[in-house]
Write a protein that holds these residues in place. Structure first.
Motif, PDB file in Angstrom:
ATOM      1  N   THR A  13      32.732  44.462  45.351  1.00 18.18           N
ATOM      2  CA  THR A  13      31.424  44.841  45.902  1.00 18.18           C
ATOM      3  C   THR A  13      30.412  45.042  44.779  1.00 18.18           C
ATOM      4  OG1 THR A  13      32.069  47.167  45.915  1.00 18.18           O
ATOM      5  CG2 THR A  13      32.410  45.914  47.957  1.00 18.18           C
ATOM      6  N   GLU A  14      30.857  44.967  43.539  1.00 16.13           N
ATOM      7  CA  GLU A  14      29.993  45.180  42.373  1.00 16.13           C
ATOM      8  C   GLU A  14      29.448  43.849  41.851  1.00 16.13           C
ATOM      9  OE1 GLU A  14      29.142  48.181  41.222  1.00 16.13           O
ATOM     10  OE2 GLU A  14      30.360  49.094  42.800  1.00 16.13           O
ATOM     11  N   PRO A  15      28.135  43.629  41.967  1.00 16.13           N
ATOM     12  CA  PRO A  15      27.539  42.360  41.529  1.00 16.13           C
ATOM     13  C   PRO A  15      27.808  42.002  40.071  1.00 16.13           C
ATOM     14  CG  PRO A  15      25.945  43.635  42.787  1.00 16.13           C
ATOM     15  CD  PRO A  15      27.140  44.521  42.571  1.00 16.13           C
ATOM     16  N   ILE A  16      28.041  42.993  39.225  1.00 15.71           N
ATOM     17  CA  ILE A  16      28.301  42.716  37.808  1.00 15.71           C
ATOM     18  C   ILE A  16      29.533  41.823  37.623  1.00 15.71           C
ATOM     19  CG2 ILE A  16      29.658  44.805  37.412  1.00 15.71           C
ATOM     20  CD1 ILE A  16      28.268  44.965  34.645  1.00 15.71           C
ATOM     21  N   TYR A  17      30.470  41.868  38.575  1.00 23.30           N
ATOM     22  CA  TYR A  17      31.704  41.085  38.464  1.00 23.30           C
ATOM     23  C   TYR A  17      31.617  39.702  39.111  1.00 23.30           C
ATOM     24  CZ  TYR A  17      33.685  45.533  37.040  1.00 23.30           C
ATOM     25  OH  TYR A  17      33.942  46.716  36.395  1.00 23.30           O
ATOM     26  N   TRP A  18      30.580  39.464  39.902  1.00 26.55           N
ATOM     27  CA  TRP A  18      30.495  38.187  40.599  1.00 26.55           C
ATOM     28  C   TRP A  18      30.296  37.051  39.612  1.00 26.55           C
ATOM     29  CZ3 TRP A  18      26.370  40.114  44.605  1.00 26.55           C
ATOM     30  CH2 TRP A  18      26.960  41.071  45.436  1.00 26.55           C
ATOM     31  N   GLY A  19      30.959  35.957  39.873  1.00 28.64           N
ATOM     32  CA  GLY A  19      30.867  34.790  38.999  1.00 28.64           C
ATOM     33  C   GLY A  19      31.828  33.723  39.469  1.00 28.64           C
ATOM     34  N   GLN A  20      32.380  32.998  38.527  1.00 29.04           N
ATOM     35  CA  GLN A  20      33.258  31.876  38.867  1.00 29.04           C
ATOM     36  C   GLN A  20      34.524  32.305  39.599  1.00 29.04           C
ATOM     37  OE1 GLN A  20      33.577  29.981  34.934  1.00 29.04           O
ATOM     38  NE2 GLN A  20      32.923  28.129  35.979  1.00 29.04           N
ATOM     39  N   SER A  21      35.087  33.467  39.223  1.00 28.11           N
ATOM     40  CA  SER A  21      36.365  33.845  39.828  1.00 28.11           C
ATOM     41  C   SER A  21      36.284  35.110  40.679  1.00 28.11           C
ATOM     42  CB  SER A  21      37.436  34.009  38.746  1.00 28.11           C
ATOM     43  OG  SER A  21      37.086  35.067  37.882  1.00 28.11           O
TER      44      SER A  21
END
Length: 103
Positions: A13-21
């Motif tokens: 739920t934390e946008p900082i972790y969103w990315g390729q995986s």
């Protein structure tokens, strides 16, 4: 017979972790609902293998969903959605990480 395979890893739920995986649980929900809207039926690899071995029929529009690395988020977020929408997925865990505790 070609069947699409969707591979996911981690949900947060934390946008900082969103990315390729890593994606948001809401994004996964959106994608699962879109697959249902398009008429896809989830199957497991064992269903596909059984089809290849015995010619057991598959749904008209099969798709396979996987989660790699066995993150806890797969259980916390993905599993309840899959259950709610009556969809199947395979979660592949990393063997050496079983039983380890992370702080």
């Amino acid at each position: 017979y070609k069947i699409p395979v969707l591979m996911y890893h981690h949900l947060s739920t934390e946008p900082i972790y969103w990315g390729q995986s890593c994606i948001a649980p809401d994004k996964l929900r959106e994608e699962l609902l879109y697959l249902k809207l398009l008429g896809y039926d989830t199957i497991l690899f064992r269903d596909y293998i059984e089809h290849l071995k015995t010619n057991k029929p598959l749904p008209d529009n099969p798709i396979i969903i996987t989660f790699d690395d066995g993150y806890l988020s797969n259980y916390e977020y993905a599993y309840p959605m899959l259950k709610k929408y009556k969809m199947k997925a395979s979660i592949f865990i990393i063997g050496w990480s079983v039983g380890r505790k992370y702080e």
